[in-house]
Write an enzyme that holds these catalytic residues in place. Sequence first.
Site, mmCIF file in Angstrom:
data_model
loop_
_atom_site.group_PDB
_atom_site.id
_atom_site.type_symbol
_atom_site.label_atom_id
_atom_site.label_comp_id
_atom_site.label_asym_id
_atom_site.label_seq_id
_atom_site.Cartn_x
_atom_site.Cartn_y
_atom_site.Cartn_z
ATOM 1 N N HIS A 270 72.967 -2.865 36.271
ATOM 2 C CA HIS A 270 73.144 -3.523 37.569
ATOM 3 C C HIS A 270 74.094 -2.797 38.515
ATOM 4 O O HIS A 270 74.916 -3.430 39.201
ATOM 5 C CB HIS A 270 73.626 -4.969 37.365
ATOM 6 C CG HIS A 270 72.608 -5.883 36.779
ATOM 7 N ND1 HIS A 270 71.259 -5.641 36.833
ATOM 8 C CD2 HIS A 270 72.756 -7.050 36.090
ATOM 9 C CE1 HIS A 270 70.601 -6.619 36.228
ATOM 10 N NE2 HIS A 270 71.479 -7.494 35.751
ATOM 11 N N HIS B 212 70.065 -11.897 42.101
ATOM 12 C CA HIS B 212 70.202 -12.406 40.736
ATOM 13 C C HIS B 212 70.508 -13.904 40.712
ATOM 14 O O HIS B 212 71.254 -14.375 39.857
ATOM 15 C CB HIS B 212 71.312 -11.639 40.016
ATOM 16 C CG HIS B 212 71.151 -11.574 38.538
ATOM 17 N ND1 HIS B 212 71.128 -12.687 37.734
ATOM 18 C CD2 HIS B 212 71.006 -10.522 37.702
ATOM 19 C CE1 HIS B 212 70.986 -12.328 36.478
ATOM 20 N NE2 HIS B 212 70.905 -11.025 36.417
ATOM 21 N N GLU C 80 63.753 -12.083 39.280
ATOM 22 C CA GLU C 80 64.355 -10.993 40.069
ATOM 23 C C GLU C 80 63.277 -9.964 40.430
ATOM 24 O O GLU C 80 62.783 -9.230 39.559
ATOM 25 C CB GLU C 80 65.470 -10.332 39.251
ATOM 26 C CG GLU C 80 66.528 -11.301 38.732
ATOM 27 C CD GLU C 80 67.248 -10.767 37.516
ATOM 28 O OE1 GLU C 80 67.872 -9.679 37.621
ATOM 29 O OE2 GLU C 80 67.197 -11.410 36.449
HETATM 30 C C1 G6D Z 1 72.049 -9.641 30.289
HETATM 31 O O1 G6D Z 1 69.963 -8.641 29.642
HETATM 32 C C2 G6D Z 1 70.562 -9.569 30.546
HETATM 33 C C3 G6D Z 1 70.293 -9.125 31.960
HETATM 34 O O2 G6D Z 1 68.890 -9.167 32.218
HETATM 35 C C4 G6D Z 1 71.023 -10.049 32.929
HETATM 36 O O3 G6D Z 1 70.817 -9.584 34.238
HETATM 37 C C5 G6D Z 1 72.496 -10.063 32.603
HETATM 38 O O4 G6D Z 1 72.711 -10.467 31.257
HETATM 39 C C6 G6D Z 1 73.261 -11.038 33.507
HETATM 40 O O5 G6D Z 1 72.591 -8.367 30.322
#
Ligand code: G6D
Length: 352
Positions: free
Chosen positions: A109, A183, A312
């Site tokens: 991210h 998100h 998302e």
């Molecule tokens: C974890 O694997 C999930 C991701 O998809 C999510 O965006 C994140 O938590 C908040 O890493």
Amino acid sequence: MNNPGIEKDVFALTADGEQVDRYTLRNVNGLVLSLISYGATVTELHVPDRRGKLDDVVLGFDNLQQYETESPYFGATVGRVAFRISHGKFTLDGKPYNLTLNNGPHHLHGGPKGLSWVVWQSEPLQAEEGPAVKFTYLSPDGDQGYPGNLSVTVVYTLTKRDELKIDYTATTDQPTPVNLTNHTYFNLAGAASGNVLGHVFQIDADRYSLTDEAMIATGQLAPVGGTPMDFTKPTAADARGRQIGGYDVAYLHNRPSGSPARMATVTESATGRAMEVHTTAPAIVFYTGNYLDGSLTGKGAIYHKHAGFCLETGHLPDSVQHPNFPSIILRPGQTYRHTCVYRFLLNQRPPW
Ligand code: G6D
């Protein structure tokens, strides 16, 4: 007639003393959207049920300190590149790059100081479709290891058709990967209502991206038929979700197109609320809050496992490593564009 419009106030100061502004948007039907300039984040979204009762349907906090220190990306704009990049490495035009690592040995991210964790510039807009806010941010060359000065814009509009519309654009002065998303965790029964696995989901995708045990894409796209990932027909997530610990899956859109095409529909029977997701993006990640564990509280709610779901939109995770995935490389002179529309409707048929 509700008084549509935008109110602005100061939400709080960051730990570093930066001012974070909050915008409260109201549309002609009384829906209410709150946004803050920290992470260009959705903090509240009040939507009527079949009896006209408004509930906040997004998970979040009522203070900045929690957004700065413990948010699992609640409502946040995510980038430069959302989702995981294996070992934070990629090669572009023959040059290797190493990104910051914040998910074990991987980059997630946009990194530990990605776009979710900075204060964006902001200004209200009165768009024809409804009240809107434009957020802008200049991510400098080398930010989290990414090349190029990237100028990013995100416009949120609360439309008269009861849509939360998100328009992303970006330009760069050097070739660089870009994959922006939002998100927000939704719970159509209300943010404090608990488990969303009883919601019914339909996702217009015949293929999903296979991942390894570290949630890193292998590059293979598999048919959903005969698997718990199959939501081509409306299906309650708990029908098979509990067996696999919930969903954290990237799907390839069956029919990506230049104008927003419907990719998913979610319904919640007790309230009659329904949400459609329309997007120009080629993919969508379906995530059911598998890492929430009751340790987080916000807006009077305790966020247990599966307390919210995310849909998302964007490009497939780890696209920089897989030339068979649609490319996420943006080059000087091009404009990155991505629209996501969360449309709210009422399923008038009562659950009985
Ligand atoms: C974890 O694997 C999930 C991701 O998809 C999510 O965006 C994140 O938590 C908040 O890493």
